[in-house]
Scaffold this motif. Structure first.
Motif, PDB file in Angstrom:
ATOM      1  N   CYS A  31       0.792  -1.239   0.146  1.00  0.00           N
ATOM      2  CA  CYS A  31      -0.077  -0.078   0.021  1.00  0.00           C
ATOM      3  C   CYS A  31       1.104   1.343   0.097  1.00  0.00           C
ATOM      4  O   CYS A  31       0.426   2.464  -0.247  1.00  0.00           O
ATOM      5  N   SER A  34       1.615   4.127  -3.682  1.00  0.00           N
ATOM      6  CA  SER A  34       1.256   5.553  -4.281  1.00  0.00           C
ATOM      7  C   SER A  34       2.114   6.739  -3.619  1.00  0.00           C
ATOM      8  O   SER A  34       2.379   7.574  -4.631  1.00  0.00           O
ATOM      9  N   PRO A  35       2.369   6.747  -2.499  1.00  0.00           N
ATOM     10  CA  PRO A  35       3.333   7.959  -2.005  1.00  0.00           C
ATOM     11  C   PRO A  35       4.366   7.909  -2.731  1.00  0.00           C
ATOM     12  O   PRO A  35       4.904   9.002  -3.195  1.00  0.00           O
ATOM     13  N   PRO A 107      -2.996  14.659  -3.953  1.00  0.00           N
ATOM     14  CA  PRO A 107      -2.972  13.965  -2.596  1.00  0.00           C
ATOM     15  C   PRO A 107      -3.944  13.084  -2.140  1.00  0.00           C
ATOM     16  O   PRO A 107      -4.021  11.954  -1.532  1.00  0.00           O
ATOM     17  N   SER A 108      -5.233  13.485  -3.021  1.00  0.00           N
ATOM     18  CA  SER A 108      -6.334  12.480  -2.645  1.00  0.00           C
ATOM     19  C   SER A 108      -6.118  11.319  -3.564  1.00  0.00           C
ATOM     20  O   SER A 108      -6.498  10.103  -3.226  1.00  0.00           O
ATOM     21  N   ILE A 111      -3.770   9.069  -1.382  1.00  0.00           N
ATOM     22  CA  ILE A 111      -4.429   8.582  -0.125  1.00  0.00           C
ATOM     23  C   ILE A 111      -5.577   7.493  -0.331  1.00  0.00           C
ATOM     24  O   ILE A 111      -5.540   6.464   0.303  1.00  0.00           O
ATOM     25  N   VAL A 114      -4.192   3.944  -0.571  1.00  0.00           N
ATOM     26  CA  VAL A 114      -3.677   3.357   0.693  1.00  0.00           C
ATOM     27  C   VAL A 114      -4.776   3.068   1.503  1.00  0.00           C
ATOM     28  O   VAL A 114      -4.804   2.138   2.354  1.00  0.00           O
ATOM     29  N   ALA A 115      -5.809   3.895   1.741  1.00  0.00           N
ATOM     30  CA  ALA A 115      -6.949   4.066   2.593  1.00  0.00           C
ATOM     31  C   ALA A 115      -7.702   2.379   2.367  1.00  0.00           C
ATOM     32  O   ALA A 115      -8.062   1.624   3.033  1.00  0.00           O
TER      33      ALA A 115
END
Length: 138
Positions: A31, A34-35, A107-108, A111, A114-115
């Motif tokens: 996860c 993505s960052p 940023p969305s 997130i 990951v979420a």
């Protein structure tokens, strides 16, 4: 695909030794892709792509084995059909939403996967526990 071809046999080996839990570990570990891809350097982006590939590899290789272990042989064709239909629809909807998020907010976009992956962990844990109960009954 190269990373996928290297990690899929490893995940199969670990699944044979540790069971379903390996899928949970890989889900948590992957996860972070993505960052790294969107907020990191070129090197971190390549590492993020590698993590994404590891996650895909685990799901593509382990989910077949997990379904086979959870479902009686005479129902596996239907189980694979139902699983793959739901998986495909979910993949499409997630990708569609990520495309929208890409236009709205990076940023969305970072997130969201990951979420979703972290939110999947408790559900995977429940499925793992149910799978163990079913294996004991066989």
């Amino acid at each position: 695909m190269g990373i996928n071809s290297l990690t899929a046999p490893l995940f199969g080996h670990f699944y044979d030794r540790k069971g379903f839990f390996i899928l949970i570990l890989v889900t948590i570990f992957s996860c972070l892709f993505s960052p790294m891809v969107f907020f990191g350097s070129a090197t971190l982006a390549l590492l993020g792509i590698s993590l994404w590939s590891i996650g895909v590899s685990a799901h593509e290789s382990l989910m077949r084995a997990i379904v086979a272990n959870m479902v009686p042989m005479h129902k596996r064709g239907s189980a694979y059909g139902i699983f793959n239909t739901r998986f495909g629809i979910s993949w499409f909807l997630g990708s569609f939403l990520m495309g929208i998020l890409y236009d709205i907010s990076i940023p969305s976009l970072v997130i969201f996967p990951v979420a979703i992956q972290l939110l999947a962990v408790p559900f995977l844990w429940v499925v793992m526990k149910r799978a163990r109960v079913n294996l004991r009954r066989k």
